[in-house]
Design a protein around this motif. Structure first.
Motif, PDB file in Angstrom:
ATOM      1  N   GLY B 258       0.812  -1.216   0.000  1.00 20.18           N
ATOM      2  CA  GLY B 258       0.000   0.000   0.000  1.00 20.18           C
ATOM      3  C   GLY B 258       0.846   1.266   0.000  1.00 20.18           C
ATOM      4  O   GLY B 258       2.057   1.226   0.111  1.00 20.18           O
ATOM      5  N   GLU B 259       0.101   2.395  -0.152  1.00 20.02           N
ATOM      6  CA  GLU B 259       0.773   3.695  -0.255  1.00 20.02           C
ATOM      7  C   GLU B 259       1.292   4.157   1.104  1.00 20.02           C
ATOM      8  O   GLU B 259       0.718   3.852   2.151  1.00 20.02           O
ATOM      9  CB  GLU B 259      -0.226   4.739  -0.799  1.00 20.02           C
ATOM     10  N   LEU B 260       2.402   4.905   1.094  1.00 21.51           N
ATOM     11  CA  LEU B 260       2.950   5.471   2.334  1.00 21.51           C
ATOM     12  C   LEU B 260       2.948   6.985   2.220  1.00 21.51           C
ATOM     13  O   LEU B 260       3.073   7.527   1.122  1.00 21.51           O
ATOM     14  CB  LEU B 260       4.399   5.022   2.522  1.00 21.51           C
ATOM     15  N   SER B 261       2.831   7.656   3.371  1.00 20.53           N
ATOM     16  CA  SER B 261       2.980   9.112   3.347  1.00 20.53           C
ATOM     17  C   SER B 261       4.458   9.398   3.150  1.00 20.53           C
ATOM     18  O   SER B 261       5.306   8.555   3.491  1.00 20.53           O
ATOM     19  CB  SER B 261       2.489   9.702   4.666  1.00 20.53           C
ATOM     20  N   PRO B 262       4.806  10.588   2.623  1.00 19.45           N
ATOM     21  CA  PRO B 262       6.223  10.898   2.418  1.00 19.45           C
ATOM     22  C   PRO B 262       7.025  10.759   3.713  1.00 19.45           C
ATOM     23  O   PRO B 262       8.163  10.300   3.706  1.00 19.45           O
ATOM     24  CB  PRO B 262       6.208  12.353   1.937  1.00 19.45           C
ATOM     25  N   GLN B 263       6.427  11.131   4.840  1.00 14.31           N
ATOM     26  CA  GLN B 263       7.161  11.029   6.102  1.00 14.31           C
ATOM     27  C   GLN B 263       7.428   9.570   6.469  1.00 14.31           C
ATOM     28  O   GLN B 263       8.540   9.204   6.846  1.00 14.31           O
ATOM     29  CB  GLN B 263       6.362  11.713   7.210  1.00 14.31           C
ATOM     30  N   GLN B 264       6.395   8.733   6.305  1.00 11.88           N
ATOM     31  CA  GLN B 264       6.568   7.289   6.591  1.00 11.88           C
ATOM     32  C   GLN B 264       7.644   6.693   5.678  1.00 11.88           C
ATOM     33  O   GLN B 264       8.501   5.930   6.119  1.00 11.88           O
ATOM     34  CB  GLN B 264       5.242   6.550   6.377  1.00 11.88           C
ATOM     35  N   ALA B 265       7.561   7.086   4.399  1.00 13.46           N
ATOM     36  CA  ALA B 265       8.545   6.556   3.441  1.00 13.46           C
ATOM     37  C   ALA B 265       9.955   6.960   3.851  1.00 13.46           C
ATOM     38  O   ALA B 265      10.897   6.157   3.794  1.00 13.46           O
ATOM     39  CB  ALA B 265       8.234   7.058   2.033  1.00 13.46           C
ATOM     40  N   GLY B 266      10.093   8.222   4.296  1.00 11.41           N
ATOM     41  CA  GLY B 266      11.398   8.724   4.730  1.00 11.41           C
ATOM     42  C   GLY B 266      11.936   7.918   5.905  1.00 11.41           C
ATOM     43  O   GLY B 266      13.103   7.516   5.929  1.00 11.41           O
ATOM     44  N   ILE B 267      11.055   7.684   6.877  1.00  8.90           N
ATOM     45  CA  ILE B 267      11.491   6.937   8.072  1.00  8.90           C
ATOM     46  C   ILE B 267      11.892   5.518   7.689  1.00  8.90           C
ATOM     47  O   ILE B 267      12.942   5.020   8.087  1.00  8.90           O
ATOM     48  CB  ILE B 267      10.370   6.927   9.137  1.00  8.90           C
ATOM     49  N   LEU B 268      11.048   4.895   6.862  1.00  4.46           N
ATOM     50  CA  LEU B 268      11.348   3.510   6.477  1.00  4.46           C
ATOM     51  C   LEU B 268      12.656   3.419   5.700  1.00  4.46           C
ATOM     52  O   LEU B 268      13.407   2.469   5.843  1.00  4.46           O
ATOM     53  CB  LEU B 268      10.198   2.928   5.669  1.00  4.46           C
ATOM     54  N   SER B 269      12.917   4.445   4.895  1.00  2.57           N
ATOM     55  CA  SER B 269      14.158   4.389   4.121  1.00  2.57           C
ATOM     56  C   SER B 269      15.367   4.490   5.066  1.00  2.57           C
ATOM     57  O   SER B 269      16.409   3.878   4.852  1.00  2.57           O
ATOM     58  CB  SER B 269      14.137   5.470   3.041  1.00  2.57           C
ATOM     59  N   ARG B 270      15.224   5.272   6.155  1.00  3.92           N
ATOM     60  CA  ARG B 270      16.294   5.336   7.150  1.00  3.92           C
ATOM     61  C   ARG B 270      16.473   3.967   7.828  1.00  3.92           C
ATOM     62  O   ARG B 270      17.596   3.508   8.034  1.00  3.92           O
ATOM     63  CB  ARG B 270      15.978   6.376   8.224  1.00  3.92           C
ATOM     64  N   VAL B 271      15.351   3.370   8.199  1.00  2.05           N
ATOM     65  CA  VAL B 271      15.418   2.055   8.858  1.00  2.05           C
ATOM     66  C   VAL B 271      16.131   1.057   7.930  1.00  2.05           C
ATOM     67  O   VAL B 271      17.027   0.320   8.341  1.00  2.05           O
ATOM     68  CB  VAL B 271      14.012   1.546   9.221  1.00  2.05           C
ATOM     69  N   THR B 272      15.729   1.075   6.649  1.00  2.00           N
ATOM     70  CA  THR B 272      16.338   0.156   5.684  1.00  2.00           C
ATOM     71  C   THR B 272      17.840   0.376   5.601  1.00  2.00           C
ATOM     72  O   THR B 272      18.626  -0.574   5.612  1.00  2.00           O
ATOM     73  CB  THR B 272      15.732   0.358   4.281  1.00  2.00           C
ATOM     74  N   SER B 273      18.224   1.647   5.563  1.00  2.00           N
ATOM     75  CA  SER B 273      19.649   1.907   5.398  1.00  2.00           C
ATOM     76  C   SER B 273      20.432   1.455   6.635  1.00  2.00           C
ATOM     77  O   SER B 273      21.545   0.943   6.528  1.00  2.00           O
ATOM     78  CB  SER B 273      19.853   3.372   5.022  1.00  2.00           C
ATOM     79  N   ARG B 274      19.837   1.608   7.834  1.00  3.65           N
ATOM     80  CA  ARG B 274      20.523   1.107   9.038  1.00  3.65           C
ATOM     81  C   ARG B 274      20.615  -0.421   9.010  1.00  3.65           C
ATOM     82  O   ARG B 274      21.626  -1.008   9.373  1.00  3.65           O
ATOM     83  CB  ARG B 274      19.799   1.551  10.318  1.00  3.65           C
ATOM     84  N   LEU B 275      19.540  -1.055   8.571  1.00  2.52           N
ATOM     85  CA  LEU B 275      19.546  -2.524   8.491  1.00  2.52           C
ATOM     86  C   LEU B 275      20.587  -3.008   7.487  1.00  2.52           C
ATOM     87  O   LEU B 275      21.275  -4.004   7.703  1.00  2.52           O
ATOM     88  CB  LEU B 275      18.168  -3.043   8.087  1.00  2.52           C
ATOM     89  N   GLU B 276      20.696  -2.238   6.381  1.00  2.00           N
ATOM     90  CA  GLU B 276      21.687  -2.634   5.368  1.00  2.00           C
ATOM     91  C   GLU B 276      23.098  -2.534   5.924  1.00  2.00           C
ATOM     92  O   GLU B 276      23.947  -3.388   5.679  1.00  2.00           O
ATOM     93  CB  GLU B 276      21.546  -1.770   4.116  1.00  2.00           C
TER      94      GLU B 276
END
Lengths: 128, 467
Positions: B258-276
């Protein structure tokens, strides 16, 4: 009719991550969580393609199942079903292999973490 | 299929530990045998020289001919041992036979030397001390004890036979000893008592110390194995949840949940980068554990093909390059380029270099892989050149240090741990190769690895023959 894909993986989160893109691409998906239930599901569900994890109940369960399905003693109908192996082993253990190695009879590999686009691309290629 | 682990065959040695002592390892036996061979050249020549000097320099009456013959005999059996050690068959039983053989031959030569220089009154008797110490370093305690006992019996027997007149006694009158000293029972017993106790005590000391060292070495080996097993298991356990989490994240990022708000997308991208980042660290730790494992003494180097490894890695890295629209230029020699390397050493070396080149090159760049076999120099040379971010000049001296990361790499937020290049450096060193790095910040980096080819690589052989 939708093509049928069987996911054999004991990690429910990985199953979910594979299931989402497959279902949204219109595939019919079923999953199994061990070597034995996987083998049973191959008989019942008759998938067009199998996505198989390497490490389940043992570190090599996936290899063993691949041998059972595609090895010299396997049934012809099983041999016809392409297998994509999901593995982090591919990158990081001394066991380096590619699909061309005859001791690992699978048609493709997909690395963990799974990238949905790459996964769909690989599957489309094999189901052509 | 089992991942090649660290559990080496220590069982057989373990069994004998409790009853008979630890066998010297193959490497230890080889080293000691080679050392003995070197010493023996000196000993053989020493006998010849000392005999001639004593006879003609000092004008002392000697049994020159038998002594010269003993010297020549020592030199000739040493030549045989020298060639026996160089033979292809380098198995433990064989080197054990060579070790035993040389001890026996040395003791026979020694007894002949003692006999021809005065039997129980010979000043050369003291040399047995050296032999007792040496046999302690290459034989097991029980073997050494038996050998020492045998030596005491033989020397005692020699003295007795000379005393009884069964064997002719050789007198060196210039020594100024009493003519019939060799017939003096008290003297014989006194010499035998001190001689016997000296060689026995000395050999005990040497064998016990050798045993202690071997035990310590084995203990260290076991610790190493336990540690690498732990790291391997722990890393697999760490990787599984990370892999699952990242797989789920990618689904969200690509819109399958589903769709994410820009803020949610931003946070998730940070989480992903930390996980990476975490995932890279786990991968590097596993690599490090494997290298530590591969570099222990009991993991010998084996011939491996540079070309085969490069092919595999290029195949594997190509998708990553394509994702970033990076063009891979490959200019690869057809020769297999067989070099001596550890289990997955070449894979790690070239994998790291090519992966780094792609990682640090911005989209649309170029990565050039050049592999040449320099036949005249007997080397395989691989260079990896990128058009990436390069390395600042003041960071260059540290690039091969563990956990070091260049400033611009950190600034660009490219995930990495600084283990890769230090690992490559350590491996290249271990394989007696060389690594050089040239880099200009903002323009790119070239890393050149040269590794010595194994001998006997016929230039005419094509790559396909060997692969």
């Amino acid at each position: 009719m939708a093509k049928k894909i069987l996911i054999i993986d004991d990690d429910p989160d990985v199953v979910m991550a594979i299931r989402m893109p497959l279902e949204s691409a219109g595939y019919e998906v079923q999953d199994a969580h061990s070597q034995d239930s996987g083998l049973a599901a191959v008989e019942d569900f008759k998938p067009d393609l199998i996505i198989l994890d390497v490490m389940m109940d043992t570190h090599t369960a996936g290899f063993q199942l691949a041998q059972k399905l595609h090895g010299p003693a396997a049934k012809e109908e099983h041999k016809a079903i392409p297998i994509v192996m999901v593995t982090a082993v591919h990158q990081t253990t001394p066991l380096r292999f590619g699909p061309d190695d005859d001791y690992l009879p699978v048609e493709g590999f997909i690395d963990k973490p799974i990238d949905p686009k790459t996964l769909l691309g690989e599957i489309e290629k094999l189901l052509k | 299929m089992v991942v090649n682990g660290g559990s080496m065959a220590t069982d057989s040695t373990q069994d004998s530990t409790h009853t008979r002592g630890l066998q010297p390892t193959f490497e230890e036996l080889c080293q000691n045998t080679q050392l003995l061979i070197q010493l023996r050249w000196v000993a053989g020549l020493g006998i010849l020289f000392a005999t001639l000097f004593t006879r003609y320099g000092l004008a002392i009456e000697l049994r020159t001919l038998p002594l010269l013959l003993i010297g020549l005999l020592v030199l000739s059996y040493n030549s045989i041992l020298f060639f026996a050690c160089r033979e292809e068959d380098k198995s433990l039983p064989r080197i054990q036979r060579v070790a035993w053989g040389q001890v026996i031959l040395d003791w026979l030569a020694m007894i002949a030397l003692v006999h021809f220089t005065g039997g129980i009154t010979s000043p050369t008797l003291i040399y047995f001390v050296i032999h007792a110490a040496l046999s302690g370093t290459i034989l097991l305690p029980w073997q050494t004890r038996r050998l020492i006992l045998l030596a005491i019996v033989i020397v005692g027997g020699l003295a007795w036979l000379e005393r009884a007149g069964t064997l002719p006694h050789v007198t060196i009158s210039d020594l100024g000893l009493a003519e019939d000293l060799y017939k003096n029972t008290t003297y014989i017993f006194a010499v035998m008592a001190f001689f016997g106790s000296t060689v026995f005590v000395l050999s005990e000391l040497v064998t016990r110390n050798a045993q202690r060292l071997r035990q310590r070495e084995q203990h260290i080996r076991e610790l190493y194995e336990a540690r690498s097993t732990f790291v391997r298991v722990a890393t697999h356990e760490l990787r599984a949840p990370l892999g699952a989490a990242l797989s789920l994240m990618r689904n969200i990022e690509q819109g399958y949940a589903g769709e994410l708000s820009p803020q949610q997308a931003g946070i998730l991208s940070r989480v992903t980068s930390r996980l990476e980042g975490l995932s890279t660290l786990v991968d590097d730790l596993l690599t490090l554990a494997r290298i530590r494992e591969a570099s222990t003494a009991h993991a010998p180097l084996k011939p491996d093909s540079v070309r085969t490894n490069l092919d595999k890695i290029i195949e594997q890295e190509r998708p990553h390059a394509e994702q970033k629209q990076i063009t891979l230029h490959c200019d690869l020699d057809h020769a297999p380029g067989i070099v001596m390397a550890g289990n997955v050493g070449l894979n790690i070396i070239f994998g790291n270099l090519i992966n780094n080149a792609i990682k640090y090159t911005p989209e649309g760049g170029d990565v050039t892989i050049d592999y040449t076999v320099l036949r005249e120099q007997g080397q395989a040379r691989v260079s990896v050149t990128d058009t990436g971010i390069g390395i600042p000049a003041d960071d260059l001296p540290n690039v091969f240090s563990e956990f070091f990361r260049a400033k611009n790499a950190k600034r660009a937020q490219i995930t990495g741990t600084g283990i890769g290049l230090s690992t490559v450096y350590a491996l290249v060193q271990r394989y007696n190769g060389e690594i050089t790095l040239e880099s200009v910040e903002g323009q790119g980096t070239t890393i050149i690895v040269t590794l010595p080819l194994t001998p006997h690589q016929t230039p005419a052989k094509s790559a396909d023959d060997e692969m």
